[in-house]
Motif scaffolding. Structure first.
Motif, PDB file in Angstrom:
ATOM      1  N   VAL A  63       4.095   3.376   1.031  1.00 34.54           N
ATOM      2  CA  VAL A  63       4.174   3.116   0.052  1.00 34.54           C
ATOM      3  C   VAL A  63       3.168   1.729   0.596  1.00 34.54           C
ATOM      4  O   VAL A  63       2.647   1.426   1.866  1.00 34.54           O
ATOM      5  CB  VAL A  63       5.871   2.124   1.022  1.00 34.54           C
ATOM      6  CG1 VAL A  63       5.948   1.184   0.319  1.00 34.54           C
ATOM      7  CG2 VAL A  63       6.477   3.543  -0.180  1.00 34.54           C
ATOM      8  N   GLY A  64       2.493   1.329  -0.772  1.00 34.23           N
ATOM      9  CA  GLY A  64       1.544   0.498  -0.242  1.00 34.23           C
ATOM     10  C   GLY A  64      -0.140   0.462   0.560  1.00 34.23           C
ATOM     11  O   GLY A  64      -0.084  -0.885   0.908  1.00 34.23           O
ATOM     12  N   ASN A  65      -0.125   2.101   0.067  1.00 34.77           N
ATOM     13  CA  ASN A  65      -1.181   2.548   0.484  1.00 34.77           C
ATOM     14  C   ASN A  65      -1.833   1.265   1.838  1.00 34.77           C
ATOM     15  O   ASN A  65      -2.935   1.369   1.692  1.00 34.77           O
ATOM     16  CB  ASN A  65      -2.574   2.407  -0.332  1.00 34.77           C
ATOM     17  CG  ASN A  65      -2.432   0.860  -1.717  1.00 34.77           C
ATOM     18  OD1 ASN A  65      -2.171   0.688  -2.871  1.00 34.77           O
ATOM     19  ND2 ASN A  65      -2.956  -0.267  -0.787  1.00 34.77           N
ATOM     20  N   GLY A 102       5.333  -2.750  -5.991  1.00 38.90           N
ATOM     21  CA  GLY A 102       6.219  -3.600  -5.503  1.00 38.90           C
ATOM     22  C   GLY A 102       6.271  -3.651  -3.987  1.00 38.90           C
ATOM     23  O   GLY A 102       6.620  -4.432  -3.582  1.00 38.90           O
ATOM     24  N   ALA A 103       5.124  -2.910  -3.803  1.00 37.76           N
ATOM     25  CA  ALA A 103       4.629  -2.649  -1.977  1.00 37.76           C
ATOM     26  C   ALA A 103       4.683  -4.268  -2.148  1.00 37.76           C
ATOM     27  O   ALA A 103       4.850  -5.113  -0.920  1.00 37.76           O
ATOM     28  CB  ALA A 103       4.300  -1.682  -1.062  1.00 37.76           C
ATOM     29  N   MET A 104       3.798  -4.598  -2.763  1.00 41.67           N
ATOM     30  CA  MET A 104       2.975  -5.551  -2.778  1.00 41.67           C
ATOM     31  C   MET A 104       3.869  -7.101  -3.107  1.00 41.67           C
ATOM     32  O   MET A 104       3.706  -8.153  -2.451  1.00 41.67           O
ATOM     33  CB  MET A 104       1.647  -5.973  -2.890  1.00 41.67           C
ATOM     34  CG  MET A 104       0.197  -4.940  -3.271  1.00 41.67           C
ATOM     35  SD  MET A 104      -0.166  -5.769  -1.724  1.00 41.67           S
ATOM     36  CE  MET A 104       1.056  -3.762  -0.445  1.00 41.67           C
ATOM     37  N   GLN A 117      15.361  -1.264   5.765  1.00 39.64           N
ATOM     38  CA  GLN A 117      14.584  -2.032   7.685  1.00 39.64           C
ATOM     39  C   GLN A 117      13.601  -0.431   7.700  1.00 39.64           C
ATOM     40  O   GLN A 117      11.930  -1.577   8.161  1.00 39.64           O
ATOM     41  CB  GLN A 117      15.700  -1.290   8.867  1.00 39.64           C
ATOM     42  CG  GLN A 117      16.923  -1.583   8.475  1.00 39.64           C
ATOM     43  CD  GLN A 117      18.011  -1.805  10.023  1.00 39.64           C
ATOM     44  OE1 GLN A 117      17.247  -0.643  10.638  1.00 39.64           O
ATOM     45  NE2 GLN A 117      19.074  -1.792   9.601  1.00 39.64           N
ATOM     46  N   ALA A 118      13.542   0.530   7.265  1.00 45.05           N
ATOM     47  CA  ALA A 118      12.186   0.947   7.631  1.00 45.05           C
ATOM     48  C   ALA A 118      10.952   0.712   6.791  1.00 45.05           C
ATOM     49  O   ALA A 118       9.832   0.757   6.659  1.00 45.05           O
ATOM     50  CB  ALA A 118      12.400   2.713   7.164  1.00 45.05           C
ATOM     51  N   VAL A 119      11.447   0.803   5.086  1.00 47.97           N
ATOM     52  CA  VAL A 119      10.257  -0.185   4.629  1.00 47.97           C
ATOM     53  C   VAL A 119       9.592  -1.603   4.741  1.00 47.97           C
ATOM     54  O   VAL A 119       8.600  -1.644   4.795  1.00 47.97           O
ATOM     55  CB  VAL A 119      10.679  -0.669   2.926  1.00 47.97           C
ATOM     56  CG1 VAL A 119      10.112  -1.583   1.775  1.00 47.97           C
ATOM     57  CG2 VAL A 119      11.146   0.399   2.301  1.00 47.97           C
ATOM     58  N   SER A 126       1.180  -5.176   5.594  1.00 42.01           N
ATOM     59  CA  SER A 126       0.244  -5.419   4.809  1.00 42.01           C
ATOM     60  C   SER A 126       0.397  -7.205   5.249  1.00 42.01           C
ATOM     61  O   SER A 126       0.014  -7.487   4.439  1.00 42.01           O
ATOM     62  CB  SER A 126       0.783  -5.019   3.293  1.00 42.01           C
ATOM     63  OG  SER A 126       1.906  -5.353   3.256  1.00 42.01           O
ATOM     64  N   HIS A 127       1.270  -7.587   5.833  1.00 45.02           N
ATOM     65  CA  HIS A 127       1.539  -8.881   6.367  1.00 45.02           C
ATOM     66  C   HIS A 127       0.103  -9.499   6.210  1.00 45.02           C
ATOM     67  O   HIS A 127       0.256 -10.867   5.969  1.00 45.02           O
ATOM     68  CB  HIS A 127       2.360  -9.580   7.531  1.00 45.02           C
ATOM     69  CG  HIS A 127       2.949 -10.483   7.811  1.00 45.02           C
ATOM     70  ND1 HIS A 127       3.490 -11.015   6.651  1.00 45.02           N
ATOM     71  CD2 HIS A 127       2.773 -11.238   8.543  1.00 45.02           C
ATOM     72  CE1 HIS A 127       3.832 -12.420   6.921  1.00 45.02           C
ATOM     73  NE2 HIS A 127       3.304 -12.384   8.293  1.00 45.02           N
TER      74      HIS A 127
END
Length: 236
Positions: A63-65, A102-104, A117-119, A126-127
């Protein structure tokens, strides 16, 4: 599942017989030239948009590379990187983000995944992309804001990638190249990060401008051994 099973039947009837010799060769081992770290998004198919054959690229999806910084606690991404570099001896690593991620979107607005929570914990890696963008740019268009976060996330993950010992050692010796890409799903285009220019540039334009693939945009820092006039194995 029915579509998957029918797809397998078609593979057995057509693709496998056509590539039987290749699969027989691959049955004894793999020698991929590139590791490809990209998003788990179902719309992103690196083997398809790079026209790669089985055995060409070693793909790690999440998720999110994301590439977590190296630490004593290692996960699957760290293990995959170490194996690709130290055991498979890949010559390239590509970190590839994509449009409409979606992750971004969740990095852009963490409240979207507050209940996951895990996501949420995973996307802390990436924050930094959102912080960098918000501190240095002003966007009134959410889509432009998202596009810039997507790019900065790739740059951040490249920074994380260089903290991995196996990667750092190969980069210092000039035996590994790293690349940052963003794939545009709708346009079928790629922007590549140029460390020299400090920005993302269209990869297809770069291909038209040069016959030398070595001059194409990449994120690889200069080999420190070469810069010092040393070679791998020298005693300094």
């Amino acid at each position: 599942m029915e579509r998957l099973i029918k797809g397998f039947e078609q593979f057995r009837r057509t693709a496998f017989p056509e590539k039987r010799e290749l699969f027989e060769k691959l049955a004894g081992g793999q020698t991929p030239h590139t590791m490809f770290i990209t998003c788990a998004d179902s719309r992103v198919a690196p083997e398809l948009f790079t026209s790669s054959e089985p055995g060409d690229i070693f793909v790690c999806r999440n998720v999110g590379n994301i590439v977590p910084p190296y630490a004593q606690f290692t996960g699957g991404v760290s293990a995959a990187i170490e194996y690709a570099v130290a055991a498979l001896k890949v010559q390239n690593i590509v970190v590839c983000g994509h449009s409409d991620c979606g992750a971004m979107k969740a990095t852009q607005d963490p409240s979207k995944v507050a209940s996951l929570q895990a996501v949420s914990a995973w996307l802390r890696h990436s924050h930094i992309a959102k912080v960098v963008v918000d501190a240095n740019y002003t966007f009134h268009d959410p889509a432009e804001h998202l596009a810039k976060i997507t790019e900065e996330n790739v740059v951040a993950q490249l920074d994380h990638l260089r903290t991995h010992p196996s990667v750092a050692a190969k980069l210092m010796a000039g035996q590994l190249q790293i690349h940052g890409w963003v794939f545009d799903i709708e346009a079928g285009s790629i922007k590549a990060y140029s460390a020299k220019q400090g920005r993302f540039v269209p990869l297809e334009d770069s291909l038209l401008e040069t016959d030398d693939l070595g001059t194409l945009p990449h994120a690889t820092p200069p080999s420190r051994l070469s810069a010092n006039g040393a070679t791998a194995g020298d005693t300094l």
